[in-house]
Design a protein around this motif. Sequence first.
Motif, PDB file in Angstrom:
ATOM      1  N   PHE A 171       0.830  -1.019   0.043  1.00 26.88           N
ATOM      2  CA  PHE A 171       0.009  -0.125  -0.093  1.00 26.88           C
ATOM      3  C   PHE A 171       0.796   1.459   0.032  1.00 26.88           C
ATOM      4  O   PHE A 171       0.581   2.138  -0.914  1.00 26.88           O
ATOM      5  N   LEU A 172       1.874   1.388   0.914  1.00 28.00           N
ATOM      6  CA  LEU A 172       2.592   2.750   0.987  1.00 28.00           C
ATOM      7  C   LEU A 172       3.461   2.733  -0.092  1.00 28.00           C
ATOM      8  O   LEU A 172       3.855   3.646  -0.809  1.00 28.00           O
ATOM      9  N   ALA A 173       4.023   1.560  -0.810  1.00 28.52           N
ATOM     10  CA  ALA A 173       4.860   1.520  -2.059  1.00 28.52           C
ATOM     11  C   ALA A 173       4.105   2.106  -3.146  1.00 28.52           C
ATOM     12  O   ALA A 173       4.481   2.931  -4.078  1.00 28.52           O
ATOM     13  N   MET A 202       4.061  -2.443 -11.954  1.00 31.90           N
ATOM     14  CA  MET A 202       3.986  -3.782 -12.477  1.00 31.90           C
ATOM     15  C   MET A 202       4.885  -4.523 -11.525  1.00 31.90           C
ATOM     16  O   MET A 202       4.731  -5.930 -11.140  1.00 31.90           O
ATOM     17  N   PRO A 203       6.217  -4.232 -10.973  1.00 28.73           N
ATOM     18  CA  PRO A 203       7.103  -5.078 -10.051  1.00 28.73           C
ATOM     19  C   PRO A 203       6.263  -5.367  -8.769  1.00 28.73           C
ATOM     20  O   PRO A 203       6.767  -6.368  -8.118  1.00 28.73           O
ATOM     21  N   LEU A 204       5.246  -4.754  -8.561  1.00 26.66           N
ATOM     22  CA  LEU A 204       4.567  -4.826  -7.296  1.00 26.66           C
ATOM     23  C   LEU A 204       3.479  -6.082  -7.282  1.00 26.66           C
ATOM     24  O   LEU A 204       3.039  -6.391  -6.394  1.00 26.66           O
ATOM     25  N   ALA A 232      -3.428 -12.975  -3.152  1.00 30.38           N
ATOM     26  CA  ALA A 232      -3.219 -12.341  -4.218  1.00 30.38           C
ATOM     27  C   ALA A 232      -4.215 -11.071  -4.605  1.00 30.38           C
ATOM     28  O   ALA A 232      -3.614  -9.931  -4.749  1.00 30.38           O
ATOM     29  N   SER A 233      -5.602 -11.227  -4.182  1.00 27.80           N
ATOM     30  CA  SER A 233      -6.542 -10.119  -4.372  1.00 27.80           C
ATOM     31  C   SER A 233      -6.198  -9.232  -3.322  1.00 27.80           C
ATOM     32  O   SER A 233      -6.410  -7.954  -3.765  1.00 27.80           O
ATOM     33  N   LEU A 234      -6.036  -9.473  -2.155  1.00 29.34           N
ATOM     34  CA  LEU A 234      -5.756  -8.625  -1.188  1.00 29.34           C
ATOM     35  C   LEU A 234      -4.518  -7.654  -1.398  1.00 29.34           C
ATOM     36  O   LEU A 234      -4.513  -6.291  -1.105  1.00 29.34           O
ATOM     37  N   ILE A 239      -2.567  -2.286  -3.441  1.00 29.02           N
ATOM     38  CA  ILE A 239      -1.753  -1.474  -4.380  1.00 29.02           C
ATOM     39  C   ILE A 239      -2.626  -0.517  -5.071  1.00 29.02           C
ATOM     40  O   ILE A 239      -2.362   0.690  -5.378  1.00 29.02           O
ATOM     41  N   SER A 240      -3.808  -0.972  -5.462  1.00 29.69           N
ATOM     42  CA  SER A 240      -4.796  -0.160  -6.203  1.00 29.69           C
ATOM     43  C   SER A 240      -5.447   0.992  -5.162  1.00 29.69           C
ATOM     44  O   SER A 240      -5.789   2.156  -5.562  1.00 29.69           O
TER      45      SER A 240
END
Length: 250
Positions: A171-173, A202-204, A232-234, A239-240
């Motif tokens: 999230f922070l990235a 993309m790398p995340l 994976a969904s979480l 990220i989003s």
Amino acid sequence: MYYRKETNKIDEVCLLAGKIMLQSGAETYRVEDTMMRMARSFGGNDPQCYVTPTGIIFSLHGAEKTKLLRITKRTTNLNKVIIVNNISRSISKGNISAEEAYKTLRQIEEGNPEYPMFITIASASIASGFSLIMFNGGWNDFLSSFIIGGAGFTCLIYLDRLLNIKFFAEFLASLLIGLMSYFFIHIGVGHDLSNIIISSVMPLVPGLLITNAVRDLMAGHLVSGLSKGAEASLTAFAISSGIAIVFSLF
């Protein structure tokens, strides 16, 4: 007494091999298959193995002396998976004993056969830059995506080590990536905001986790497949969320 000691050593070898593979990003069905092959090669009588993303239950002789191993940390290190697979093949061919296999596996677990940090970050930067070109972005945004993608991945690595809180580092990235993208657009270095953000995150993206979830489901491991799919969904949601907050602020 010798038989019991030998049995314990075989148990330790199989459990350690499964632990290394599971912690390094291997699919659940691959971990089970490797442990079962190793147990049968050592003469295991009806070995039983049940693997989930957070634990391994193993018995060398049916329901006798069942052992449980808890898995708390999982990363991506396919090099370790390959090495353990090679050891498993050597065991199947009878080229290595249980004692030798255990010593080798301990060296793999305690060692760190990874690429240096600067190579990992540089790879993330290159992947971000060329992802922008793949998404029909312009070469004038390549440098922006290169820098932002590397900075975001660096943030992910260090925050994951510092905080050790699942999904928060992602999230922070992504939040940093969004802020840097807006900054680069504001100073005129970047031009296409959407492509810069998409390529930089993309790398995340948990690509290996998504792939393993699908492969486990196809192999019939429903619990592992669904749990990895949920993880994976979480991760994707974290990220989003970071990007969404940046869009809401500006």
